[in-house]
Write a protein that holds these residues in place. Structure first.
Motif, PDB file in Angstrom:
ATOM      1  N   VAL A  83      78.759   7.758  25.274  1.00 52.96           N
ATOM      2  CA  VAL A  83      80.045   8.452  25.296  1.00 52.96           C
ATOM      3  C   VAL A  83      80.374   8.721  26.759  1.00 52.96           C
ATOM      4  N   TYR A  84      81.562   8.316  27.152  1.00 52.92           N
ATOM      5  CA  TYR A  84      81.987   8.453  28.543  1.00 52.92           C
ATOM      6  C   TYR A  84      82.946   9.634  28.658  1.00 52.92           C
ATOM      7  N   TYR A  85      82.666  10.499  29.625  1.00 57.09           N
ATOM      8  CA  TYR A  85      83.469  11.698  29.855  1.00 57.09           C
ATOM      9  C   TYR A  85      84.075  11.651  31.250  1.00 57.09           C
ATOM     10  N   CYS A  86      85.351  11.901  31.329  1.00 57.68           N
ATOM     11  CA  CYS A  86      85.957  12.026  32.648  1.00 57.68           C
ATOM     12  C   CYS A  86      85.999  13.501  33.042  1.00 57.68           C
ATOM     13  N   TYR A  87      86.146  13.736  34.328  1.00 59.31           N
ATOM     14  CA  TYR A  87      86.303  15.105  34.811  1.00 59.31           C
ATOM     15  C   TYR A  87      87.255  15.097  36.001  1.00 59.31           C
ATOM     16  N   VAL A  88      87.837  16.258  36.234  1.00 56.87           N
ATOM     17  CA  VAL A  88      88.640  16.455  37.441  1.00 56.87           C
ATOM     18  C   VAL A  88      88.264  17.802  38.043  1.00 56.87           C
ATOM     19  N   ASN A  89      88.260  17.844  39.353  1.00 53.72           N
ATOM     20  CA  ASN A  89      88.047  19.090  40.086  1.00 53.72           C
ATOM     21  C   ASN A  89      89.396  19.547  40.620  1.00 53.72           C
ATOM     22  N   VAL A  90      89.805  20.739  40.231  1.00 49.96           N
ATOM     23  CA  VAL A  90      91.117  21.249  40.597  1.00 49.96           C
ATOM     24  C   VAL A  90      90.958  22.513  41.435  1.00 49.96           C
ATOM     25  N   GLN A  91      91.723  22.562  42.499  1.00 45.06           N
ATOM     26  CA  GLN A  91      91.734  23.741  43.368  1.00 45.06           C
ATOM     27  C   GLN A  91      93.151  24.271  43.432  1.00 45.06           C
ATOM     28  N   ALA A  92      93.310  25.542  43.034  1.00 40.97           N
ATOM     29  CA  ALA A  92      94.654  26.106  42.988  1.00 40.97           C
ATOM     30  C   ALA A  92      95.227  26.312  44.386  1.00 40.97           C
ATOM     31  N   TYR A  93      94.435  26.883  45.261  1.00 38.83           N
ATOM     32  CA  TYR A  93      94.851  27.122  46.642  1.00 38.83           C
ATOM     33  C   TYR A  93      93.714  26.679  47.562  1.00 38.83           C
ATOM     34  N   SER A  94      94.032  26.508  48.824  1.00 38.61           N
ATOM     35  CA  SER A  94      93.012  26.015  49.746  1.00 38.61           C
ATOM     36  C   SER A  94      91.838  26.975  49.878  1.00 38.61           C
ATOM     37  N   TRP A  95      92.079  28.266  49.576  1.00 41.18           N
ATOM     38  CA  TRP A  95      91.017  29.249  49.736  1.00 41.18           C
ATOM     39  C   TRP A  95      90.309  29.570  48.421  1.00 41.18           C
ATOM     40  N   SER A  96      90.799  29.026  47.325  1.00 44.24           N
ATOM     41  CA  SER A  96      90.234  29.373  46.023  1.00 44.24           C
ATOM     42  C   SER A  96      89.126  28.407  45.642  1.00 44.24           C
ATOM     43  N   ARG A  97      88.358  28.801  44.656  1.00 46.19           N
ATOM     44  CA  ARG A  97      87.263  27.948  44.227  1.00 46.19           C
ATOM     45  C   ARG A  97      87.811  26.754  43.449  1.00 46.19           C
ATOM     46  N   THR A  98      86.958  25.762  43.312  1.00 44.95           N
ATOM     47  CA  THR A  98      87.316  24.557  42.559  1.00 44.95           C
ATOM     48  C   THR A  98      86.830  24.698  41.122  1.00 44.95           C
ATOM     49  N   ASN A  99      87.699  24.400  40.192  1.00 44.53           N
ATOM     50  CA  ASN A  99      87.341  24.404  38.772  1.00 44.53           C
ATOM     51  C   ASN A  99      87.230  22.977  38.260  1.00 44.53           C
ATOM     52  N   THR A 100      86.260  22.757  37.398  1.00 41.53           N
ATOM     53  CA  THR A 100      86.041  21.433  36.832  1.00 41.53           C
ATOM     54  C   THR A 100      86.470  21.417  35.372  1.00 41.53           C
ATOM     55  N   TYR A 101      87.223  20.393  35.008  1.00 36.14           N
ATOM     56  CA  TYR A 101      87.688  20.221  33.642  1.00 36.14           C
ATOM     57  C   TYR A 101      87.209  18.874  33.118  1.00 36.14           C
ATOM     58  N   TRP A 102      86.934  18.856  31.804  1.00 28.69           N
ATOM     59  CA  TRP A 102      86.345  17.662  31.191  1.00 28.69           C
ATOM     60  C   TRP A 102      87.237  17.082  30.099  1.00 28.69           C
ATOM     61  N   GLY A 103      87.160  15.770  29.974  1.00 26.74           N
ATOM     62  CA  GLY A 103      87.804  15.104  28.853  1.00 26.74           C
ATOM     63  C   GLY A 103      86.967  15.248  27.591  1.00 26.74           C
ATOM     64  N   GLN A 104      87.527  14.784  26.481  1.00 25.78           N
ATOM     65  CA  GLN A 104      86.869  14.947  25.190  1.00 25.78           C
ATOM     66  C   GLN A 104      85.787  13.902  24.960  1.00 25.78           C
ATOM     67  N   GLY A 105      85.766  12.880  25.759  1.00 25.73           N
ATOM     68  CA  GLY A 105      84.778  11.813  25.608  1.00 25.73           C
ATOM     69  C   GLY A 105      85.336  10.643  24.818  1.00 25.73           C
ATOM     70  N   THR A 106      84.927   9.458  25.223  1.00 26.40           N
ATOM     71  CA  THR A 106      85.325   8.250  24.513  1.00 26.40           C
ATOM     72  C   THR A 106      84.101   7.355  24.353  1.00 26.40           C
ATOM     73  N   GLN A 107      83.935   6.827  23.157  1.00 30.44           N
ATOM     74  CA  GLN A 107      82.746   6.031  22.853  1.00 30.44           C
ATOM     75  C   GLN A 107      82.907   4.608  23.374  1.00 30.44           C
ATOM     76  N   VAL A 108      81.878   4.151  24.067  1.00 27.00           N
ATOM     77  CA  VAL A 108      81.790   2.755  24.486  1.00 27.00           C
ATOM     78  C   VAL A 108      80.528   2.182  23.860  1.00 27.00           C
ATOM     79  N   THR A 109      80.698   1.129  23.086  1.00 24.80           N
ATOM     80  CA  THR A 109      79.571   0.480  22.423  1.00 24.80           C
ATOM     81  C   THR A 109      79.537  -0.982  22.843  1.00 24.80           C
ATOM     82  N   VAL A 110      78.404  -1.388  23.386  1.00 26.86           N
ATOM     83  CA  VAL A 110      78.222  -2.776  23.820  1.00 26.86           C
ATOM     84  C   VAL A 110      77.195  -3.416  22.892  1.00 26.86           C
ATOM     85  N   SER A 111      77.665  -4.319  22.073  1.00 27.08           N
ATOM     86  CA  SER A 111      76.788  -4.913  21.070  1.00 27.08           C
ATOM     87  C   SER A 111      77.367  -6.238  20.611  1.00 27.08           C
ATOM     88  N   SER A 112      76.454  -7.144  20.256  1.00 25.42           N
ATOM     89  CA  SER A 112      76.899  -8.430  19.701  1.00 25.42           C
ATOM     90  C   SER A 112      76.925  -8.369  18.179  1.00 25.42           C
TER      91      SER A 112
END
Length: 121
Positions: A92-121
């Motif tokens: 399951v692949y999850y994306c994330y983004v780091n967001v900073q509201a202001y230059s002096w504020s901390r960075t918050n991380t947000y995650w996607g819900q996940g997407t399944q990748v299956t490699v199979s013959s």
């Protein structure tokens, strides 16, 4: 409310390709980092690739030369192009983004819900 919408996962044969997308919305501030993690059954979540604000990128050794990562800042979207896929890329692949509201504020991380990748013959 911050939302990350992932798309592009699915079933693919070994040697095939997939492109994952992750679009972020509903946030205030600026994105100063985006990337992808994955988690296979019974394993810990691991970093796959990331792209900071600049042009530099970073990849896990297991995907170097096969995966590329890019971002469209105008669309707040990060992409993961996966080629020469192997069964061990199945996860399951999850994306994330780091967001900073202001230059002096901390960075918050947000995650996607996940997407399944299956490699199979």
């Amino acid at each position: 409310q911050v939302q990350l919408v992932e798309s592009g996962g699915g079933l693919v044969q070994p040697g095939g390709s997939l492109r994952l997308s992750c679009a972020a919305s509903g946030f205030f501030g600026s994105i100063n980092g985006m990337g992808w993690y994955r988690q296979a059954p019974g394993k810990e979540r691991e970093l796959v690739a990331r792209i900071p604000s600049g042009a530099t990128t970073e990849f896990a050794d297991s995907v170097k030369g096969r995966f590329t990562i890019s971002r469209d800042n105008a669309k707040n979207t990060v992409y993961l192009q996966m080629s020469s896929l192997k069964p061990e890329d199945t996860a399951v692949y999850y994306c994330y983004v780091n967001v900073q509201a202001y230059s002096w504020s901390r960075t918050n991380t947000y995650w996607g819900q996940g997407t399944q990748v299956t490699v199979s013959s």
